[in-house]
Structure formats: C-alpha cells, structure tokens
Design a protein around this motif. Structure first.
Motif, PDB file in Angstrom:
ATOM      1  N   THR A  72     -24.604  -0.047  31.749  1.00  0.00           N
ATOM      2  CA  THR A  72     -23.199   0.365  31.808  1.00  0.00           C
ATOM      3  C   THR A  72     -22.324  -0.751  31.255  1.00  0.00           C
ATOM      4  O   THR A  72     -22.825  -1.767  30.766  1.00  0.00           O
ATOM      5  CB  THR A  72     -22.778   0.681  33.254  1.00  0.00           C
ATOM      6  OG1 THR A  72     -22.661  -0.549  33.996  1.00  0.00           O
ATOM      7  CG2 THR A  72     -23.795   1.595  33.937  1.00  0.00           C
ATOM      8  N   ASP A  73     -21.018  -0.590  31.374  1.00  0.00           N
ATOM      9  CA  ASP A  73     -20.109  -1.594  30.813  1.00  0.00           C
ATOM     10  C   ASP A  73     -20.260  -2.956  31.468  1.00  0.00           C
ATOM     11  O   ASP A  73     -19.996  -3.988  30.848  1.00  0.00           O
ATOM     12  CB  ASP A  73     -18.656  -1.124  30.920  1.00  0.00           C
ATOM     13  CG  ASP A  73     -18.186  -0.954  32.364  1.00  0.00           C
ATOM     14  OD1 ASP A  73     -19.039  -0.733  33.251  1.00  0.00           O
ATOM     15  OD2 ASP A  73     -16.969  -1.034  32.607  1.00  0.00           O
ATOM     16  N   ARG A  74     -20.712  -3.001  32.742  1.00  0.00           N
ATOM     17  CA  ARG A  74     -20.774  -4.287  33.458  1.00  0.00           C
ATOM     18  C   ARG A  74     -22.174  -4.642  33.941  1.00  0.00           C
ATOM     19  O   ARG A  74     -22.327  -5.458  34.853  1.00  0.00           O
ATOM     20  CB  ARG A  74     -19.784  -4.264  34.624  1.00  0.00           C
ATOM     21  CG  ARG A  74     -20.122  -3.313  35.750  1.00  0.00           C
ATOM     22  CD  ARG A  74     -18.909  -3.003  36.597  1.00  0.00           C
ATOM     23  NE  ARG A  74     -17.965  -2.185  35.875  1.00  0.00           N
ATOM     24  CZ  ARG A  74     -16.674  -2.021  36.211  1.00  0.00           C
ATOM     25  NH1 ARG A  74     -16.192  -2.616  37.286  1.00  0.00           N
ATOM     26  NH2 ARG A  74     -15.873  -1.257  35.503  1.00  0.00           N
ATOM     27  N   LYS A 104     -26.608   0.143  35.954  1.00  0.00           N
ATOM     28  CA  LYS A 104     -25.965   1.043  36.895  1.00  0.00           C
ATOM     29  C   LYS A 104     -26.334   0.663  38.327  1.00  0.00           C
ATOM     30  O   LYS A 104     -27.504   0.437  38.630  1.00  0.00           O
ATOM     31  CB  LYS A 104     -26.385   2.486  36.610  1.00  0.00           C
ATOM     32  CG  LYS A 104     -25.691   3.516  37.489  1.00  0.00           C
ATOM     33  CD  LYS A 104     -26.107   4.928  37.101  1.00  0.00           C
ATOM     34  CE  LYS A 104     -25.409   5.970  37.964  1.00  0.00           C
ATOM     35  NZ  LYS A 104     -25.804   7.351  37.575  1.00  0.00           N
ATOM     36  N   ARG A 126     -22.746  -3.648  42.688  1.00  0.00           N
ATOM     37  CA  ARG A 126     -21.447  -2.991  42.797  1.00  0.00           C
ATOM     38  C   ARG A 126     -20.917  -3.065  44.227  1.00  0.00           C
ATOM     39  O   ARG A 126     -19.755  -2.761  44.484  1.00  0.00           O
ATOM     40  CB  ARG A 126     -21.542  -1.526  42.343  1.00  0.00           C
ATOM     41  CG  ARG A 126     -21.800  -1.352  40.856  1.00  0.00           C
ATOM     42  CD  ARG A 126     -20.686  -1.907  40.001  1.00  0.00           C
ATOM     43  NE  ARG A 126     -19.435  -1.181  40.135  1.00  0.00           N
ATOM     44  CZ  ARG A 126     -19.065  -0.184  39.335  1.00  0.00           C
ATOM     45  NH1 ARG A 126     -19.859   0.204  38.348  1.00  0.00           N
ATOM     46  NH2 ARG A 126     -17.899   0.417  39.506  1.00  0.00           N
ATOM     47  N   PRO A 174     -14.724  -0.792  42.359  1.00  0.00           N
ATOM     48  CA  PRO A 174     -14.424   0.461  41.665  1.00  0.00           C
ATOM     49  C   PRO A 174     -14.391   0.253  40.150  1.00  0.00           C
ATOM     50  O   PRO A 174     -14.280  -0.883  39.668  1.00  0.00           O
ATOM     51  CB  PRO A 174     -13.042   0.835  42.204  1.00  0.00           C
ATOM     52  CG  PRO A 174     -12.431  -0.472  42.594  1.00  0.00           C
ATOM     53  CD  PRO A 174     -13.559  -1.339  43.058  1.00  0.00           C
ATOM     54  N   ASP A 175     -14.474   1.346  39.429  1.00  0.00           N
ATOM     55  CA  ASP A 175     -14.540   1.265  37.968  1.00  0.00           C
ATOM     56  C   ASP A 175     -13.333   0.552  37.364  1.00  0.00           C
ATOM     57  O   ASP A 175     -13.446  -0.124  36.336  1.00  0.00           O
ATOM     58  CB  ASP A 175     -14.654   2.664  37.362  1.00  0.00           C
ATOM     59  CG  ASP A 175     -15.995   3.315  37.645  1.00  0.00           C
ATOM     60  OD1 ASP A 175     -16.942   2.599  38.017  1.00  0.00           O
ATOM     61  OD2 ASP A 175     -16.091   4.548  37.503  1.00  0.00           O
ATOM     62  N   GLU A 176     -12.171   0.717  37.988  1.00  0.00           N
ATOM     63  CA  GLU A 176     -10.961   0.123  37.412  1.00  0.00           C
ATOM     64  C   GLU A 176     -10.851  -1.383  37.675  1.00  0.00           C
ATOM     65  O   GLU A 176      -9.962  -2.052  37.126  1.00  0.00           O
ATOM     66  CB  GLU A 176      -9.710   0.835  37.936  1.00  0.00           C
ATOM     67  CG  GLU A 176      -9.504   0.755  39.432  1.00  0.00           C
ATOM     68  CD  GLU A 176     -10.173   1.904  40.186  1.00  0.00           C
ATOM     69  OE1 GLU A 176      -9.754   2.153  41.336  1.00  0.00           O
ATOM     70  OE2 GLU A 176     -11.098   2.534  39.634  1.00  0.00           O
ATOM     71  N   SER A 208     -20.165  -7.336  37.148  1.00  0.00           N
ATOM     72  CA  SER A 208     -19.991  -6.780  38.493  1.00  0.00           C
ATOM     73  C   SER A 208     -19.781  -7.929  39.474  1.00  0.00           C
ATOM     74  O   SER A 208     -19.176  -8.939  39.148  1.00  0.00           O
ATOM     75  CB  SER A 208     -21.230  -5.948  38.851  1.00  0.00           C
ATOM     76  OG  SER A 208     -22.379  -6.789  38.838  1.00  0.00           O
ATOM     77  N   THR A 213     -23.904   0.533  25.582  1.00  0.00           N
ATOM     78  CA  THR A 213     -24.509   1.137  26.768  1.00  0.00           C
ATOM     79  C   THR A 213     -25.691   2.005  26.344  1.00  0.00           C
ATOM     80  O   THR A 213     -25.891   2.265  25.153  1.00  0.00           O
ATOM     81  CB  THR A 213     -23.481   1.994  27.534  1.00  0.00           C
ATOM     82  OG1 THR A 213     -22.975   3.009  26.662  1.00  0.00           O
ATOM     83  CG2 THR A 213     -22.331   1.126  28.025  1.00  0.00           C
TER      84      THR A 213
END
Length: 272
Positions: free
Chosen positions: A26-28, A31, A35, A123-125, A142, A250
């Motif tokens: 994923t972006d960070r 998955k 997190r 969170p994603d934001e 993350s 990704t």
C-alpha cells in the motif's frame, strides 16, 4: 538468483508478527502492517524495548478485524469501529494523528501488560512522512520505526548464526521481506530493486536496538546477538543489520518472486 523467501507484517507495533505467502503493498507499507499501536499515558508509543512481554501477544487477521491472543485469553479489534475521537501521538521524534478505538480494548491490554495503555489506529488520512534526510519527499510510512519496509538477506542471518553459540531465528529482527540467493550483507548496498514490477529503494541501513536480544517466544532477554554483532557490524557506535526500503508503487508481492537489483549504493555510509 535472488528470491523472496519470507514476508511478514506486524499489525500492532511491537506485538508478534504474521508470516504471509503474499503481501499487498500500500502507500505506507504492507497492508495492515503497524497500523495499530499501543501508547502510554503520555500518548507515546510502547515497544518491546520497555515492555518485553509484548512479544508474547500473538496476532491474527480475521475477516472482521484483528484478533490478539495471550495465553488462553483473546480480544477482537474490529476494522470498523464507531469511536471518532482523534489524538496526537508520539513515535520517536514524530507526532502524528491517531484514532482511539475502545476503552474495553484498552483495559484488556493494560491488564495483561501491567501498564496503563491505549490502542490507537492510523487512519488513511494520517500521513506520517519519512525522514527527508534519507527518503524523497512524498514517502510515507505507518507506525513503523521509520520506514515502510525492512529487508534482510537470509545469508546475513546464516553468517551471524555461524558466529553464535546458539543460533537465533529471523523473527528477532522483525523484517518485512527476507531474500535468499544473496551474499551475506549484500542487502547493505541495495539502491534500487524490483519485485513483481514494484520498485523499492534502499535508503538507510537499520541501526539495531535491544529488541534482537529478546527471545520472541519467551520474552527473555540476553546479551546476544548484540554482543557478537558489535564485533563486526559496528559503525559510528551503532550496530547495523538489514536495509530500510521505500517504494514507488503499489501491488502484490509473493514468496518465490524474483528480486532484481537495478543499482547499488557506493556511498561510505552504506558500507559496514
């Protein structure tokens, strides 16, 4: 030929990891990787560095969320939860936005670990940027210590184990990606690689703390492997083992995927 031999995620920072056959980039990072995080009463992250017992909390990913088990008790942490309370949390020198989850979950962790703590979610934001001294602008991670991925070569661990009286497993070093087919410590010099069409860049050797001295099955600490690594992996008063990576796309990577090295570092800081 270099290949991916193992893949790991650590959904809740510093708790036990999960070994995967396939991982989604994923972006960070992978998955679900880091997190979630436990914080103390000052909203600062907790880790095995201070609370070794965290190693014994086993984690699994279920359809509806994350399950954490300790001895014969367990708790479920849902992916979807109603709490919309956000706080600022500290991880090393970074401050970022995190979401509180549930007071009953907080109590479960506090009772087991013997310390008042709360579980938070990224969170994603919430975008936590990587260190601009080493990684390009726009790279995020993350709740990992500093970067989205940690890469270690199996040959490097094999070389270390040849120097130890008692061999240790890879889980002491908590990597995300393990490769085979390389020379010992070849990952130190990786600049750019591709795995299944995804580009990864090596940005910083991983300076090791005391966590590799903690047996992940018993939570007992010893002087090894740090004592031995200090004899041949010490530079500028830090022990290095593994390479931190960032990525530019990704997708999916799998155990067995070929690892192609596109370029290598020549800077002195990547040479131990």
């Amino acid at each position: 030929m270099l290949k991916v031999s193992e893949l790991y995620i650590y959904p809740i920072k510093s708790l036990a990891g999960i070994k995967l056959n396939r991982a989604e980039v994923t972006d960070r990072g992978f998955k679900h990787d880091r997190r979630w995080m436990l914080i103390d009463e000052n909203n600062r992250f907790l880790s095995q560095r201070e609370v070794a017992l965290m190693a014994l909390l086993k984690v699994s990913i279920e359809d509806a969320g994350v399950t954490v088990t300790f001895n014969k008790t367990s708790i479920q942490i849902p992916f979807d939860f109603e709490n919309q309370e956000f706080i600022s949390v500290e991880i090393w020198d970074d401050t970022c936005r995190a979401q509180l989850i549930d007071k009953n979950i907080d109590k479960w962790f506090s009772d087991i670990l013997g310390i008042n703590c709360r579980l938070v979610y990224m969170p994603d934001e919430s975008l936590r940027v990587t260190d601009p001294r080493y990684a390009p602008a726009g790279s995020v991670t993350s709740f990992a210590d500093a970067y989205p991925f940690l890469l270690i070569g199996q040959a490097s661990l094999d070389d270390l184990n040849s120097r130890l009286d008692v061999a240790i497993p890879m889980d002491r070093f908590r990597p995300n990606i393990v490769i085979t087919g390389s020379e010992p410590y070849q990952e130190d010099l990786i600049d750019e690689i591709t795995i299944n069409g995804i580009s990864f860049s090596g940005v910083k050797l991983c300076a090791r703390c005391n966590i590799p001295t903690i047996d992940q099955q018993t939570a007992r600490a010893s002087k090894e492997p740090s004592k031995t690594m200090a004899k041949y992996r010490l530079k500028n008063k830090k022990i290095y083992f593994g390479q931190n990576l960032i990525h530019s796309a990704t997708g999916l990577i799998n155990v067995g995927d070929e690892v192609t090295i596109l370029s290598k570092h020549t800077e002195d800081r990547f040479i131990v």
